[in-house]
Design an enzyme around this catalytic site. Structure first.
Site, PDB file in Angstrom:
ATOM      1  N   CYS A  10       0.870  -1.188   0.000  1.00 40.49           N
ATOM      2  CA  CYS A  10       0.000   0.000   0.000  1.00 40.49           C
ATOM      3  C   CYS A  10       0.903   1.234   0.000  1.00 40.49           C
ATOM      4  CB  CYS A  10      -0.996  -0.031   1.151  1.00 40.49           C
ATOM      5  SG  CYS A  10      -0.283  -0.032   2.804  1.00 40.49           S
ATOM      6  N   ASN A  13       2.164   1.517   4.407  1.00 38.33           N
ATOM      7  CA  ASN A  13       2.452   0.244   5.090  1.00 38.33           C
ATOM      8  C   ASN A  13       2.133   0.313   6.590  1.00 38.33           C
ATOM      9  OD1 ASN A  13       5.286  -1.940   5.788  1.00 38.33           O
ATOM     10  ND2 ASN A  13       3.290  -2.556   5.085  1.00 38.33           N
ATOM     11  N   CYS A  15      -1.594   0.719   7.319  1.00 44.84           N
ATOM     12  CA  CYS A  15      -3.034   0.400   7.409  1.00 44.84           C
ATOM     13  C   CYS A  15      -3.373  -0.836   6.583  1.00 44.84           C
ATOM     14  CB  CYS A  15      -3.888   1.581   6.964  1.00 44.84           C
ATOM     15  SG  CYS A  15      -3.653   3.085   7.948  1.00 44.84           S
ATOM     16  N   SER A  17      -1.948  -2.703   3.810  1.00 37.27           N
ATOM     17  CA  SER A  17      -1.103  -3.884   3.502  1.00 37.27           C
ATOM     18  C   SER A  17      -0.681  -4.658   4.754  1.00 37.27           C
ATOM     19  CB  SER A  17       0.098  -3.522   2.621  1.00 37.27           C
ATOM     20  OG  SER A  17       0.999  -2.676   3.284  1.00 37.27           O
ATOM     21  N   ASP A 128      -8.166   3.964   0.733  1.00 33.70           N
ATOM     22  CA  ASP A 128      -7.218   4.426   1.749  1.00 33.70           C
ATOM     23  C   ASP A 128      -8.007   5.003   2.935  1.00 33.70           C
ATOM     24  OD1 ASP A 128      -5.319   5.721   3.258  1.00 33.70           O
ATOM     25  OD2 ASP A 128      -4.309   6.652   1.553  1.00 33.70           O
TER      26      ASP A 128
HETATM   27  P1  4NP Z   1      -1.899   2.806   4.033  1.00 31.16           P
HETATM   28  O1  4NP Z   1      -2.523   4.179   4.562  1.00 31.16           O
HETATM   29  O2  4NP Z   1      -1.318   3.117   2.650  1.00 31.16           O
HETATM   30  O3  4NP Z   1      -3.065   1.891   3.933  1.00 31.16           O
HETATM   31  O4  4NP Z   1      -0.860   2.371   5.023  1.00 31.16           O
HETATM   32  C1  4NP Z   1      -1.783   5.365   4.632  1.00 31.16           C
HETATM   33  C2  4NP Z   1      -0.950   5.596   5.701  1.00 31.16           C
HETATM   34  C3  4NP Z   1      -0.223   6.777   5.771  1.00 31.16           C
HETATM   35  C4  4NP Z   1      -0.347   7.715   4.775  1.00 31.16           C
HETATM   36  C5  4NP Z   1      -1.172   7.482   3.691  1.00 31.16           C
HETATM   37  C6  4NP Z   1      -1.889   6.293   3.618  1.00 31.16           C
HETATM   38  N1  4NP Z   1       0.368   8.939   4.864  1.00 31.16           N
HETATM   39  O5  4NP Z   1       0.155   9.811   4.002  1.00 31.16           O
HETATM   40  O6  4NP Z   1       1.185   9.113   5.798  1.00 31.16           O
END
Ligand code: 4NP
Length: 155
Positions: A10, A13, A15, A17, A128
């Site tokens: 994702c 990493n 949430c 994945s 997301d």
């Molecule tokens: P993930 O979610 O891709 O499912 O882990 C996110 C976690 C952090 C961020 C974006 C999406 N971020 O922008 O920090």
């Protein structure tokens, strides 16, 4: 037996994945098929390297008896050669991977929800949840659970 090496991907990493990683690992263990798979997850971004998953995702997983202990890891160039199946959570992660993979390694990249029996079409994504509310995390859990279940049957 040669293990099938699976990499869930994702953006952060923290949430989606690592949830798929933990849920699939749990299902594999319960099915007694640990000798068949090697499972890992990573992010295309590097902001959360070394961090535990987001506490909202961990809380949702805990409701279902799943403990998430993965530490954030960013995509490595060698991952393309090493893993057999590389499963991005959304189209943006997928494009990012396709831009970096070389030759036949591109064939290893498939949207995670290509295994979802309820996917509306071939472009279905795991949304997301990071900037949204709690319901986003329970929605991610539902999608990930049924997709992992179906994936284990298919592999
Ligand atoms: P993930 O979610 O891709 O499912 O882990 C996110 C976690 C952090 C961020 C974006 C999406 N971020 O922008 O920090």
């Amino acid at each position: 037996m040669k293990k099938t090496k699976i990499l869930f991907v994702c953006l952060g990493n923290i949430c989606r994945s690592p949830l798929a990683h933990a849920v699939f690992e749990d299902m594999v263990k319960k099915a007694g098929r640990e000798d068949e798979f090697e499972i890992e997850s990573c992010g295309t971004g590097a902001w959360h390297v070394g961090s535990l998953p987001d506490e909202r995702m961990r809380a949702e997983a805990a409701k279902h008896g799943i403990e998430m202990t993965h530490r954030g890891r960013t995509l490595q160039v060698l991952d393309f050669e090493y893993y057999d199946l590389i499963l991005p959570m959304d189209l943006s992660n997928k494009q990012n991977l396709l831009d970096k993979a070389l030759g036949d390694d591109k064939d290893k990249i498939k949207l995670f929800r290509s295994f979802d029996p309820l996917a509306e079409d071939e472009y279905a994504e795991v949304p997301d949840p990071y900037y949204g509310g709690k319901e986003g995390f329970s929605n991610v859990y539902k999608i990930v659970e049924r997709t992992c279940e179906n994936m284990l049957k298919a592999l």
